[in-house]
Structure formats: C-alpha cells, structure tokens
Scaffold this motif. Sequence first.
Motif, mmCIF file in Angstrom:
data_model
loop_
_atom_site.group_PDB
_atom_site.id
_atom_site.type_symbol
_atom_site.label_atom_id
_atom_site.label_comp_id
_atom_site.label_asym_id
_atom_site.label_seq_id
_atom_site.Cartn_x
_atom_site.Cartn_y
_atom_site.Cartn_z
ATOM 1 N N PHE A 1 0.300 -1.460 0.170
ATOM 2 C CA PHE A 1 0.085 0.008 -0.297
ATOM 3 C C PHE A 1 0.945 1.412 -0.217
ATOM 4 O O PHE A 1 2.516 1.578 0.422
ATOM 5 N N ILE A 2 0.076 2.341 -0.713
ATOM 6 C CA ILE A 2 0.921 3.899 -0.444
ATOM 7 C C ILE A 2 0.334 4.157 0.977
ATOM 8 O O ILE A 2 -0.707 4.564 0.861
ATOM 9 N N ASP A 3 1.638 5.128 1.492
ATOM 10 C CA ASP A 3 1.392 5.406 2.890
ATOM 11 C C ASP A 3 1.923 7.271 2.634
ATOM 12 O O ASP A 3 2.338 6.953 2.062
ATOM 13 N N ASN A 4 0.872 7.983 3.865
ATOM 14 C CA ASN A 4 1.940 9.239 4.466
ATOM 15 C C ASN A 4 2.974 9.224 5.362
ATOM 16 O O ASN A 4 1.727 9.013 6.450
ATOM 17 N N PHE A 5 3.771 9.728 5.053
ATOM 18 C CA PHE A 5 4.708 9.856 6.741
ATOM 19 C C PHE A 5 4.005 10.738 7.759
ATOM 20 O O PHE A 5 3.292 11.795 7.755
ATOM 21 N N PHE B 1 -3.089 1.876 15.046
ATOM 22 C CA PHE B 1 -1.639 2.389 15.645
ATOM 23 C C PHE B 1 -1.086 2.957 16.186
ATOM 24 O O PHE B 1 0.311 3.563 16.003
ATOM 25 N N HIS C 1 6.044 4.708 20.263
ATOM 26 C CA HIS C 1 6.917 5.078 19.355
ATOM 27 C C HIS C 1 8.318 5.793 19.892
ATOM 28 O O HIS C 1 8.737 6.431 19.252
ATOM 29 N N ASP D 1 -3.333 11.233 -1.698
ATOM 30 C CA ASP D 1 -3.795 12.396 -2.938
ATOM 31 C C ASP D 1 -4.550 11.672 -3.457
ATOM 32 O O ASP D 1 -5.047 11.606 -4.760
ATOM 33 N N PHE D 2 -3.337 9.972 -3.680
ATOM 34 C CA PHE D 2 -4.185 8.927 -5.775
ATOM 35 C C PHE D 2 -4.280 7.884 -4.949
ATOM 36 O O PHE D 2 -3.978 7.319 -3.326
ATOM 37 N N LEU E 1 0.136 20.723 4.353
ATOM 38 C CA LEU E 1 1.945 20.384 4.885
ATOM 39 C C LEU E 1 2.558 20.975 3.321
ATOM 40 O O LEU E 1 2.491 19.578 2.480
ATOM 41 N N GLU E 2 3.389 20.638 3.491
ATOM 42 C CA GLU E 2 4.494 20.868 2.172
ATOM 43 C C GLU E 2 5.870 21.314 2.675
ATOM 44 O O GLU E 2 5.832 21.066 3.409
ATOM 45 N N THR E 3 6.435 20.528 1.655
ATOM 46 C CA THR E 3 7.865 21.164 2.078
ATOM 47 C C THR E 3 8.966 22.252 1.020
ATOM 48 O O THR E 3 9.969 22.501 1.242
ATOM 49 N N LEU F 1 7.248 19.833 6.628
ATOM 50 C CA LEU F 1 7.212 19.007 6.849
ATOM 51 C C LEU F 1 8.857 19.765 8.037
ATOM 52 O O LEU F 1 8.714 19.077 9.666
#
Lengths: 324, 324
Positions: free
Chosen positions: A67-71, A100, A111, A193-194, A241-243, A269
């Motif tokens: 799967f694709i995940d987000n940080f 989780f 964590h 986003d996708f 959130l942008e970089t 970020l």
Amino acid sequence: MALLDNSTSEIINPDTYFQTHTPSRTLIEDEIRVKEFVNKHQEAGRKIVLVTSGGTTVPLENNTVRFIDNFSAGTRGATSAEYPFIISVIWILIFMHRQFSLQPYSRHYTHSTNCFLDFMELKSDGSIGVNSKYASKMKFVLEKYQEFKKNETLLLLNFVTVTDYLFLLRSVTKIMSVLKENAMYYLAAAVSDFFIPAQKMSQHKIHSDGGLTLTMDQVPKFLKPMVTNWVPGGFIVSFKLETDPALLVDKSRLALMRYGHQIVIANLLTTRKCEVVLITRDSEFQIKLTEDEIAEDKEIESKIIPELVKRHYEWIRNASHTGL
Amino acid sequence: MALLDNSTSEIINPDTYFQTHTPSRTLIEDEIRVKEFVNKHQEAGRKIVLVTSGGTTVPLENNTVRFIDNFSAGTRGATSAEYPFIISVIWILIFMHRQFSLQPYSRHYTHSTNCFLDFMELKSDGSIGVNSKYASKMKFVLEKYQEFKKNETLLLLNFVTVTDYLFLLRSVTKIMSVLKENAMYYLAAAVSDFFIPAQKMSQHKIHSDGGLTLTMDQVPKFLKPMVTNWVPGGFIVSFKLETDPALLVDKSRLALMRYGHQIVIANLLTTRKCEVVLITRDSEFQIKLTEDEIAEDKEIESKIIPELVKRHYEWIRNASHTGL
C-alpha cells in the motif's frame, strides 16, 4: 519515460467515489457510537471537537500486501487532542485516528526510543512496578486518561485506508451537524491524494518479475462536500503540509477559496513542530515557539488550540450578527 | 490504460544499486555495534541468529511525505525472536527490524487493542502500579527482557527504507560470516519489490492536480549476492508470502533454485498464523497448529524455530561430511 504524469487520469467526484467503494465493516457500529456520544454531550451542553489524525493508506491490491502510505505518526493530532480538555471542560473530543498511530495520553509512552518495558521495574519484594524515575509523570498522565474514560468524554474511532477514512468522516460529520455552532472540525489527518480505484486493482499480490507502472486517480476533494453538504456552515480547520516554503501560503489560500472553510494551518515538514501559520481568507497569523519554549519542551499545539478556540468564539459572535 | 506493466523497466544488479544509493546515517555506528556483539559472543562459543522483521518503505519523494509500504507489523519476526532463547542459551539474536514495528517481549503490550495505560492502575496509597490482572504475565515478560539486557544477548538494529535495509543487511551478514556454521539467517522482513531510483525521484511533495503515474524499477534480488558473496555457505531461511495458494509452492521452489539457499518458509496471507510449509530443494514439510493449540494461543513460531534449529544441526553434520 516520465516518472510523473499529472494529466492522464480522470478526477472523479465524491458521490461517485462513495458509490463505487465499500466502507469498512465497522462503519455502522461506529455510527451508533458517535450518535450516542453526540446526543449525550449535546444534552449536557458541551462542545465537541473532531480531531482526525495519522495517515491513510492506499492499497495496491485487493488482498492487500502493499500500500501507499503518508508520512505521519499522528503526532499533530494526538498532541492537539490533549489541549481542548485543558482549556475547558466544555470542550470534549472525538478522536478519529489511523489504527496504531499515536493517541492522546498514551503517546507519551509509545513510538519512543524506549521500549515500554523500560519504564517498568522488578521490585525487591518480587512485584512489578513503575520505575521511580518515570512514576510521577506517568501517574499524572494516567489520571487524565482515567478521568476521560470515567466521564466518557473522549471517543476513539479508527481507520486504515483512505476509503475507510472518507466514509467515516462523512458519517461522523453528518451526525455532528446537529451540534451546529457547538462543534469544531480539526482535520489533521494526512489523507492520501491518489488512489487506485477498486475495480482496477490487482486481485492478488503483484508479482515482481520486472518493473511496475502504477496509474492512480486523484482522491476526490472531500472538503467541498463536507463544507457544502455534510456540516454546512461548520467551523472547519484543515492542514496544509508542504516541503517547499515558496508554495505554502498561496496553496493554503487557494484551498480556502476553493472549499470555503474557515482556516488552513500551513506548515512545513521540517519546521512543523515549532512554527505554523493560521491562514484565513483575509489574514495570516504566525504561531511560533520561542527558543525558551523549545528548550522547556513546550508543544506548539498548546498555542494552536487556544487560538482556535478564541477564533471559534469570535466566529459564533460574528455569525450571530449575520443570523446563522 | 494498463494499470500494471511489467515489461518496461530495467532490472539493475545489486552492485549498481549500492553504487547509486546512499546508506542511512547510522550504518557505520551499527556496523561497530555488530562487530563488537559478534566478537564477544563468538569467543563465548554462542550461535547467532539474525532475524529481519517488518516491512521496508519505498519513498516517492526525496523529502519524503509519501511512500509505498508493505503490510507487516513485524509479528512473525518479533514472535520468532523469542524462541531461540527458549530452546537453548547457546542461541542468541540480532534483531533487525523496521522502526516502530513489533519487538520481542514488548510486542505483548504494543499494537494491541488495549492502550498501554490500560495495564496500569492508581493504587489506594496514591502510587501507580500494574493492574493485578496483568501483573503476573508482565512480570514474566519483564524478567526475560531484563535478562537479555543484562547479558547483552539481543542486539536491536532498525531500518525504515528498502535502501537502509539492503545496506544494513549486507553489512551485518558480511560481519556475521566469521561465525561460519554457527549462524542462522532468518529473513522474515517484508522487503519491497519495487522502488523509484533516487535520481528519478521528485525533490518535493508531489502535487495532486490530476492523477499520477509512477514508474518503478524492480529491487535487485539481494539473496543471490547474499548466498554467493556476503555469507557464502550460510544457513539462510527466507519467507514467501502469497495470497494465491495455487502459486505458493512453485514460487518458493523457484526461489530456492534461483538463489541457492537452504529453506523457504511458504505462507498464505490468510492462514499464516496457523500454517506454513518448510520447503527445501527436495522436500516439503508442513507445520500446522492443531485446533487445541489454536484454542490455547500457542504460536506457530514455537514450532517453526525448533524445527529450524534441528535442521541447522543436520546441515552442520551433513556439511562436515562434505568437508565444509
């Protein structure tokens, strides 16, 4: 060959998304819990903030292995979630988080670089207890945690995929809409986003004999129907959130214009734990930790939440002039 | 438009991969720790098993906001890691795991439906302690955990991306190769099959105005250089996880033929906690929990590890005949 190609896929609208995807099996049960929670606290005259937190996943296969995940560990959401309670007992919470990911209170012990067992010790009488170094803080956290469990003033809901998230968000906000101005929607989750539409997804694990090309559609922008239909006129705060600092303010304001909600909290970020900008249609307000505050481990959410509560109050006052 | 296209991307060899990617900043420090650990325990006549555990990520951006992940909480690795110690004090462990994935011992109290604070209670004298319902098991687990901390018989290493993983695996196995037959390599990590080469990666967060097409290369098959160069002749056990039962045994045997290692543990996503098949070049051996064992929460790893230790012993005996 182009790595990215932003022009080829269709953009589906939210209604089509809901019609062509299946909610999580726990949705109906979650809806019942939310209704009970909202009814009970509405009668008691409380205000409810919905905090969404953590990243959503996008499965690449129907039998999901990849799967694709987000940080996102859920730090922003879990930290923010502790502050409404501190401001006033009137504010209580629905915490909708990635399974989780960090949760309010327990976040202090997960964590971390320490294993949970490092907080414990075997005592001379053979029993097990909390290491005296940590006991005082843990007692404070446990008291808070037990207080909301006893008072049932915190409702936890969880999601994994972006589809779980969107169905749950729609249900929760529609139910919360009965609260009218006595609600705040604080959307700190990092939503994908996708996505790969269910009908195009591989049934089994994708094999690795060669490279892979994935074509994904854009996740529909759910803020538009949320503002317009799910909680019309609700006090909605989203995050950007942008970089790349050059894009941050313009993109945030564009989101406000496009979706018509109240506030975007813009953050980068790399600096997000000590600096954010609250952006409205006609203002920008920087919230920053001083060096002293950073040194004493103050959390920026302890400044964000009071500012939002203040603005929520102003918003109600202004709205009453305009006859909301 | 094709969702998947397995024919277009190049397959790079492991050497090229290492030449064109950068290891994690902690690699040198990790190598020093592994060397000290291996030297100390080699002198003491111990055997070391390397357990890899959890999924690796594939960043989609250089400033990583999004990444592809594998479904894995690290359950197989963390559970397996407790059993060598139980069989014999001779077997000790290097546990190489995805950051924040499950670890031996602490796994009993993380990723559960209970929040960690649910195990704690405020006592009548105002102090904080462990709820009496959980104290006895937690004491047992803590004793084990403190024992290996005191004896320094468990070395923890962590990784996040597939690149971190591959560099670390190469370093650790090369260092462990001095142990010759007194080592086992138990590769339970769910390693990504596809990646975006660093030089093709987006510098900043990918924007979501439209769809997205990602073209990924295949991660090089590191088992081949591991078997041939990093730990020549080592006792290597890999895992094959599939969702389609029809492919499982054939694909596992193909991997053995292709890479030349000792054992593939084949398992299906849906039944992996109660059934696996140990596959060698000329045999298949099913390990299964009985209904009674499932009812009493027996873990299948408690049967897998002793079987592997037995086979490791036979392998040494056979190898000595052939003059290893």
